[in-house]
Design a protein around this motif. Structure first.
Motif, PDB file in Angstrom:
ATOM      1  N   SER A 448       0.866  -1.188   0.000  1.00 11.61           N
ATOM      2  CA  SER A 448       0.000   0.000   0.000  1.00 11.61           C
ATOM      3  C   SER A 448       0.892   1.223   0.000  1.00 11.61           C
ATOM      4  CB  SER A 448      -0.914   0.012   1.236  1.00 11.61           C
ATOM      5  OG  SER A 448      -0.137   0.077   2.419  1.00 11.61           O
ATOM      6  N   TRP A 449       0.464   2.221  -0.732  1.00 10.17           N
ATOM      7  CA  TRP A 449       1.257   3.442  -0.810  1.00 10.17           C
ATOM      8  C   TRP A 449       0.327   4.637  -0.753  1.00 10.17           C
ATOM      9  CZ3 TRP A 449       5.661   5.603  -0.013  1.00 10.17           C
ATOM     10  CH2 TRP A 449       5.964   6.836  -0.574  1.00 10.17           C
ATOM     11  N   GLN A 450       0.554   5.485   0.231  1.00  8.58           N
ATOM     12  CA  GLN A 450      -0.269   6.673   0.400  1.00  8.58           C
ATOM     13  C   GLN A 450       0.627   7.895   0.590  1.00  8.58           C
ATOM     14  OE1 GLN A 450      -2.837   5.731   3.705  1.00  8.58           O
ATOM     15  NE2 GLN A 450      -4.250   4.532   2.447  1.00  8.58           N
ATOM     16  N   PRO A 454       2.186  10.139  -6.514  1.00 11.60           N
ATOM     17  CA  PRO A 454       1.653   8.857  -6.973  1.00 11.60           C
ATOM     18  C   PRO A 454       2.774   7.925  -7.440  1.00 11.60           C
ATOM     19  CG  PRO A 454       1.294  10.551  -8.636  1.00 11.60           C
ATOM     20  CD  PRO A 454       1.850  11.251  -7.435  1.00 11.60           C
ATOM     21  N   GLU A 456       2.245   4.452  -9.082  1.00 15.05           N
ATOM     22  CA  GLU A 456       1.274   3.451  -9.496  1.00 15.05           C
ATOM     23  C   GLU A 456       1.817   2.478 -10.530  1.00 15.05           C
ATOM     24  OE1 GLU A 456      -2.021   5.770 -10.787  1.00 15.05           O
ATOM     25  OE2 GLU A 456      -2.425   6.613  -8.803  1.00 15.05           O
TER      26      GLU A 456
END
Length: 750
Positions: A448-450, A454, A456
């Protein structure tokens, strides 16, 4: 309304509600003039808080409110990836004033360059804020039509945090469309030669802005041809030979007044002509200070120029703020700074901590612990105040003098604990993002990457690592200085795959692996030491050509791996040592270590990629010692492993190793003089290489096939192979290209 401008959408909504501009101004709190300018498209797209106020004043429901907000967002400049070198815009300095003699001097320099006598280098020097950059850009815009090879600008950031010469060299070569693969094949000296060749072959204009000293630009200057290089610097760079110099100082009083008249408008300026002259004098007639003061008055159209004169007259108490800068420029900065909101002033102070030459809104968000869009709004306020520059690429630039000014304010207005906390936030964000991006590139994206940017895809992750390289490397250095050893080691480990893809970054990777190995030593973690010392050894061989030092690091890695009782890392250390011996021509030592590495990989049993690397190195060592039959048997064993239905390595890795192994068999047969078998294996290897796309290896195999065909008397086909090498262009190794040209230039054997 989709696709309509913000002003059109706003006017339509106002008219639908039967409101006049004055009524909407009263309901929203936004001025009549601002609303009118927005509707006519004469002002910038407003900040989000202004749009929200207008929506409230219009009484918009949620759906219509979103339409208005969407129109505002669409009007913002799209944030694009950074470009390596900026091309000179067609209207770089629309209100340029004066400097006629200096422009004539630069035009003459361009004429001399075009005469072909020698490539021209012109150094424009002078104090901070005197307009060196503006003059160079104006000249470049005027002269662009005379340089069909293109016009390019590189900001060397010489005042503080100067750009490495090699980085500037890479930016120019990339702007001249030299592929990354070609850059990776050249060391710093080779890249310098390549730039000089390109500048000799094409008539280009290059502006090297903000040079620190002679050493920063010497490798960027042409040797011959018709190109022109303009260098701007505070110093005259007297150590450079065969250059022409132009010393620039402040504007004349008439020029300074005329510049203010153009910024303010003739009617307003002429109405207070005496005060305008006083502003010019109080600003020291320096263009940078004049522009800041003029823009400040333009924003505050209700203020008299005399009011500004009185405020500028009180600036003498701030003269000590910039110890090494021009105090009059500082006064103009201080004046603008004091008009900022608290948020914007704090943002400016904290932006001085950014280690790179430019930044995105994410940097501001990391420093202030806010959302990216909120940080962007504040940074746009700084742009409007003339204290931060927005670029066409969507990035922001903080001028060197303003960075120094902001840092001075940071020291005097922020508590040391808050400054340290902001530095930690920025460093943590840069390194955390580098780790996540590195894992993406390596094929193991974070679950997960927050983060603030971005990530992606692997391509997006790689683009971030490349565009922000100066900043994350500076953060890595900072972490090392702070003793954050675990963070340094973890970051370097995450970047292993990216390191193999980034051509032309040799010195950068040498530093990364050196810092990582030092961090691992400080942690007294033998496994980490073995890992990072091994990578450091490989970089020393591949990038630094420091083979004896590479051998020392490989031996240290081996000792650490033994302490860690890690067989796989021991084997890798032996491979790195074998490679160093190979480059040194020490074939027996290379053989012994390669053979030992294979034994250890087999004992470990779980590092198949490493085993394949060890086998390849071992096979080369056997052939170098004349034990070709053993090398043949070893390669057949590798092929059997790769062709097995339960082969444990990934398909792409298997395809690459199969192509290299088949080509290696061809070289073994060539060593034995069995040319038919050699040619057959080279042809097979070529088919494999072309199928998976490995042009950098294809060139060397084409050369081998051509040599085998010459031995077989098939001259025409051999020469066809050499021509195919040339067709690969920059995708091929530069040495292979040279060999192919030499063979084609040689007369065919009788």
């Amino acid at each position: 309304m989709p696709g309509e401008s913000f002003g059109v959408v706003l006017r339509g909504m106002r008219q639908q509600r039967g409101l006049t501009i004055e009524e909407l101004a009263e309901a929203s709190g936004v001025s009549v003039r601002a609303i009118g300018d927005m509707e006519r498209g004469r002002s910038r797209v407003p900040q989000r808080r202004t749009v929200a106020a207008l929506a409230q004043g219009l009484g918009l429901a949620d759906g219509q409110r979103e339409v208005l907000l969407s129109a505002a967002r669409a009007g913002r400049v799209t944030r694009a990836p950074a470009v390596a070198v900026a091309a000179v815009p067609p209207r770089s300095v629309g209100d340029f004033t004066g400097r006629e003699a200096e422009l004539a001097w630069l035009r003459e320099a361009a004429r001399r360059a075009g005469s072909g006598e020698r490539a021209a280098v012109a150094v424009v020097s002078g104090p901070p804020g005197c307009g060196k950059t503006t003059l160079a850009l104006k000249a470049a815009a005027d002269l662009a039509g005379e340089f069909p090879g293109g016009c390019f600008v590189v900001d060397l950031h010489g005042v503080e945090g100067p750009m490495d010469t090699d980085e500037a060299l890479l930016k120019l070569l990339k702007a001249l469309r030299v592929p990354d693969r070609r850059l990776a094949q050249e060391d710093a000296e080779g890249r310098t030669g390549l730039l000089r060749t390109l500048l000799a072959e094409h008539r280009c204009l290059v502006v090297l802005d903000n040079a620190r000293d002679e050493g920063q630009v010497r490798a960027l200057l042409p040797g011959e041809g018709q190109s022109l290089v303009l260098v701007t610097s505070r110093r005259p760079l007297t150590g450079l030979e065969y250059v022409e110099r132009l010393a620039l100082s402040e504007m004349t009083q008439n020029e300074a007044v005329e510049l203010l008249r153009r910024i303010l408008g003739e009617q307003r300026a002429d109405a207070e002509a005496e005060a305008v002259g006083q502003v010019a004098r109080l600003c020291g007639r320096l263009p940078l200070a004049l522009r800041v003061a003029g823009n400040w008055l333009t924003v505050r159209s209700g203020w008299s120029v005399d009011h500004l004169v009185r405020r500028l007259a009180d600036e003498e108490r701030r003269l000590g703020a910039l110890a090494a800068g021009d105090v009059r420029v500082e006064a103009a900065f201080e004046l603008s700074y004091r008009q900022l909101t608290g948020q914007a002033a704090r943002m400016l102070r904290l932006l001085s901590l950014v280690p790179g030459p430019d930044m995105t809104a994410a940097y501001g968000a990391a420093l202030t612990a806010t959302a990216v869009l909120d940080a962007e709004d504040v940074m746009e306020e700084l742009v409007e105040a003339g204290l931060l520059q927005g670029t066409s690429t969507g990035r922001y630039q903080l001028h060197d003098l303003l960075r120094l000014f902001a840092r001075t304010r940071l020291s005097s207005e922020e508590e040391p604990a808050e400054q340290e906390a902001a530095e930690e936030r920025l460093r943590s964000w840069l390194l955390d993002t580098a780790i996540a991006a590195g894992r993406w590139v390596g094929g193991t994206p974070p679950s997960s990457w927050q983060g603030l940017v971005p990530l992606e895809s692997a391509e997006q992750a790689r683009a971030w690592l490349e565009s922000e390289a100066a900043a994350w490397l500076a953060a890595l250095r900072g972490a090392a200085r702070k003793g954050e050893h675990t963070r340094v080691a973890e970051t370097a480990y995450a970047l292993e795959w990216f390191a193999g893809l980034s051509g032309g970054w040799g010195e950068r990777w040498l530093e990364v692996w050196r810092l990582a190995s030092e961090a691992a030593a400080a942690l007294d973690d033998p496994r980490l030491q073995a890992l990072h010392l091994g990578n450091y050894s490989a970089a020393l061989s591949a990038y630094g050509r420091r083979y004896h030092e590479a051998l020392e690091r490989a031996d240290e890695a081996l000792e650490c791996a033994r302490r860690a009782q890690d067989l796989s890392l021991q084997a890798w250390a032996l491979v790195y040592g074998a490679l160093a011996h190979y480059y040194l021509g020490e074939h027996q030592q290379a053989h012994d270590k390669a053979r030992a590495s294979v034994d250890l990989f087999e004992a470990a049993g779980n590092d198949h990629d490493g085993w394949l690397q060890g086998m390849t190195t071992y096979g080369v060592a056997l052939r170098d010692l004349g034990r070709v039959q053993e090398a043949l048997a070893l390669r057949e064993r590798v092929l059997a492993f790769l062709d097995a239905p339960d082969c444990p390595v990934g398909q792409h890795v298997a395809d690459m190793d199969r192509a290299k192994t088949i080509s290696g068999l061809g070289r073994d047969y060539a060593t034995l003089g069995r040319w038919q078998e050699a040619a057959a294996h080279f042809r097979s290897g070529l088919l494999q290489l072309r199928r998976i796309g490995m042009p950098e290896v294809e060139g060397s195999v084409l050369l081998d096939l051509g040599q085998a065909l010459l031995e077989l008397g098939e001259t025409d086909e051999a020469r066809s192979c050499f021509r195919q090498v040339l067709l690969l262009g920059d995708a091929a190794d530069s040495n292979d290209l040279k060999t192919a040209r030499k063979l084609l230039d040689s007369p065919p054997a009788e």
